[in-house]
Design an enzyme around this catalytic site. Structure first.
Site, PDB file in Angstrom:
ATOM      1  N   LYS A 180     125.030 -21.741 126.323  1.00  0.00           N
ATOM      2  CA  LYS A 180     123.971 -21.967 127.307  1.00  0.00           C
ATOM      3  C   LYS A 180     122.939 -23.013 126.856  1.00  0.00           C
ATOM      4  O   LYS A 180     122.422 -23.778 127.656  1.00  0.00           O
ATOM      5  CB  LYS A 180     123.228 -20.657 127.618  1.00  0.00           C
ATOM      6  CG  LYS A 180     124.092 -19.563 128.230  1.00  0.00           C
ATOM      7  CD  LYS A 180     124.412 -19.847 129.658  1.00  0.00           C
ATOM      8  CE  LYS A 180     125.043 -18.704 130.448  1.00  0.00           C
ATOM      9  NZ  LYS A 180     125.832 -17.712 129.755  1.00  0.00           N
ATOM     10  N   GLU A 183     117.013 -17.989 135.999  1.00  0.00           N
ATOM     11  CA  GLU A 183     117.607 -16.675 136.240  1.00  0.00           C
ATOM     12  C   GLU A 183     118.422 -16.325 134.996  1.00  0.00           C
ATOM     13  O   GLU A 183     118.822 -17.214 134.255  1.00  0.00           O
ATOM     14  CB  GLU A 183     118.528 -16.726 137.465  1.00  0.00           C
ATOM     15  CG  GLU A 183     119.950 -17.255 137.204  1.00  0.00           C
ATOM     16  CD  GLU A 183     120.024 -18.707 136.721  1.00  0.00           C
ATOM     17  OE1 GLU A 183     119.071 -19.461 136.963  1.00  0.00           O
ATOM     18  OE2 GLU A 183     121.044 -19.079 136.083  1.00  0.00           O
ATOM     19  N   SER A 190     132.679 -18.674 123.624  1.00  0.00           N
ATOM     20  CA  SER A 190     131.435 -19.111 124.272  1.00  0.00           C
ATOM     21  C   SER A 190     130.166 -18.549 123.641  1.00  0.00           C
ATOM     22  O   SER A 190     129.103 -19.150 123.748  1.00  0.00           O
ATOM     23  CB  SER A 190     131.473 -18.757 125.765  1.00  0.00           C
ATOM     24  OG  SER A 190     131.739 -17.378 125.950  1.00  0.00           O
TER      25      SER A 190
HETATM   26  C1  LIG Z   1     126.661 -16.724 130.338  1.00  0.00           C
HETATM   27  C2  LIG Z   1     127.832 -16.574 129.470  1.00  0.00           C
HETATM   28  C3  LIG Z   1     129.140 -16.735 129.963  1.00  0.00           C
HETATM   29  C4  LIG Z   1     129.450 -16.962 131.410  1.00  0.00           C
HETATM   30  O1  LIG Z   1     128.911 -18.087 131.974  1.00  0.00           O
HETATM   31  P1  LIG Z   1     129.728 -19.406 132.289  1.00  0.00           P
HETATM   32  O2  LIG Z   1     128.794 -20.218 133.080  1.00  0.00           O
HETATM   33  O3  LIG Z   1     130.958 -18.995 133.064  1.00  0.00           O
HETATM   34  O4  LIG Z   1     130.091 -20.018 131.002  1.00  0.00           O
HETATM   35  C5  LIG Z   1     130.184 -16.664 129.063  1.00  0.00           C
HETATM   36  N1  LIG Z   1     129.975 -16.413 127.754  1.00  0.00           N
HETATM   37  C6  LIG Z   1     128.745 -16.225 127.254  1.00  0.00           C
HETATM   38  C7  LIG Z   1     128.587 -15.939 125.803  1.00  0.00           C
HETATM   39  C8  LIG Z   1     127.631 -16.296 128.089  1.00  0.00           C
HETATM   40  O5  LIG Z   1     126.406 -16.107 127.576  1.00  0.00           O
END
Ligand SMILES: *Cc1c(COP(=O)(O)O)cnc(C)c1O
Length: 387
Positions: free
Chosen positions: A88, A110, A375
């Site tokens: 993020k 948000e 992620s």
């Molecule tokens: C917010 C988040 C996601 C999902 O959001 P995307 O916009 O689909 O990437 C996935 N993994 C983590 C660790 C997140 O914080």
């Protein structure tokens, strides 16, 4: 409502479906971003923030023991190692540089899992901008550590009690707050979602993941992966890694949605298997809705995937057959999280664990290369993981 046939379309998807009060602020944002992305000074400032604050480039880690267990060669792109612990922050530092360029006095955001809220709070504190984060009360309860982090970083967290008390309602509230004071306020949207220019702008800021990963795997293996896998909430980490590989026709792109506890309405957030095209939060895309167009409730063990719509570019990648979308259940995601901990010494976010769960279903030949976008890190999920 206005349908803007100019830019911002991905085939039939995307666009800008918003109340009249947001058209001007979106035009202003679109123009500011178009000029910023061409400006060498902006690009240099962003590069410097990514290198010295976010901690880029993130490594590509070979998962040796997981690879042996699966009979594949698994590489992990380590977005869990970024500052604040998820991808993020790549987007928030970009948008907050833009907010400063536009001379905005404060930022709002948000958040679902809280990772976007934490990343926005951190980047805003660094820029000296006051920050307000809207968060559903259900999400505040299950991601309490992130609420505390946002407050530590000086943000005001506004509890959202309406609707399902999750990300959908927080997003509606943030859009409302933006339209009531768009002159002073910059809305830092957290995924590749919402009205144009957000889906393209967020993709651009997240594309650094794919650019790095493609070069890193070529360097390490001398070839491209057979498949790239990422979890899909709104779709930003996935579009960020996919974007660098879209032209590589031989590379399969797979997004993994939240399969929750079953395929009945309300038990999952798998927009592509249970949804249909519709409009939510300013964009035309795949959406979980009933026959009358009412948005359905969603469920996922991971707050970050618990959202009824998906980014419009994914809807188009699926329509043209360039990417495919699977889903993983709560149970399989939990298992995959424990597996990565024990085999690789990495505690993944529950969101990312959906991508890991897919590895058990990937149909690849023995020894083929697969690249997974990790992620985020799972510290925020310890309550759920240890329950
Ligand atoms: C917010 C988040 C996601 C999902 O959001 P995307 O916009 O689909 O990437 C996935 N993994 C983590 C660790 C997140 O914080």
């Amino acid at each position: 409502m206005r349908k803007d046939r100019g830019s911002g379309w991905f085939g039939p998807f995307g666009g800008r479906f918003v109340p009249e009060t947001l058209i001007e602020p979106l035009n202003e944002l679109e123009a500011a971003y178009a000029s910023a992305r061409r400006d060498p000074k902006f690009k240099a400032a962003l590069r410097s923030e990514l290198d010295t604050f976010v901690g880029r480039p993130t490594p590509l880690t070979f998962a040796g023991r997981l690879s042996a267990a699966l009979g594949l060669r698994v590489w992990l792109k380590r977005e869990d190692l970024t500052h604040t612990g998820a991808h993020k922050i790549n987007n928030t530092v970009g948008q907050i540089l833009l907010a400063r360029r536009m001379k905005k006095k404060r930022v709002i955001a948000e958040t679902g899992a809280g990772q976007h809220g934490v990343a926005t709070a951190a980047a805003a504190a660094r820029a000296g901008l006051p920050c307000v984060v809207y968060m559903g009360t259900d999400d505040m309860a299950r991601q309490a550590p992130n609420v505390a982090r946002m407050k530590m970083l000086g943000a005001t967290v506004v509890p959202v009690e309406s609707g399902s008390k999750t990300l959908k309602d927080a997003t509606s509230e943030a859009l409302r707050a933006w339209s009531s004071d768009s002159r002073n306020t910059f809305y830092v949207l957290g995924s590749a979602l919402g009205p144009h220019p957000y889906p393209s702008m967020v993709r651009d800021f997240q594309s650094v993941i794919g650019v790095e990963a493609r070069a890193q795997i070529l360097k390490a293996e001398g070839r491209l992966p057979k498949e790239v896998v990422a979890c899909v909430g709104g779709g930003s980490n996935s579009i960020g890694i996919f974007s660098a590989f879209i032209k590589d026709r031989g590379v399969r792109l797979t997004g993994v949605e939240a399969g929750g506890t079953g395929s009945a309405p309300g038990r999952h957030a798998a927009r592509f298997s249970g949804g249909s095209p519709g409009t939510l939060h300013g964009t035309y895309t795949y959406l979980l809705q009933d026959a009358r167009g009412q948005v359905l409730p969603t469920h996922s063990i991971s707050a970050g995937l618990d959202y009824p719509a998906v980014g419009p570019e994914h809807a188009e990648l699926r329509r043209i057959g360039r990417a495919k979308y699977a889903n993983a259940s709560d149970k399989d995601a939990l298992k995959a999280a424990h597996e990565l901990c024990r085999l690789e010494g990495i505690l993944p976010a529950l969101e990312s664990s959906h991508a890991l769960a897919y590895l058990h279903k990937a149909r690849l030949k023995k020894g083929e290369l697969i690249l997974v976008n990790l992620s985020g890190r799972g510290d925020k999920d310890l309550g759920t993981l240890c329950a």
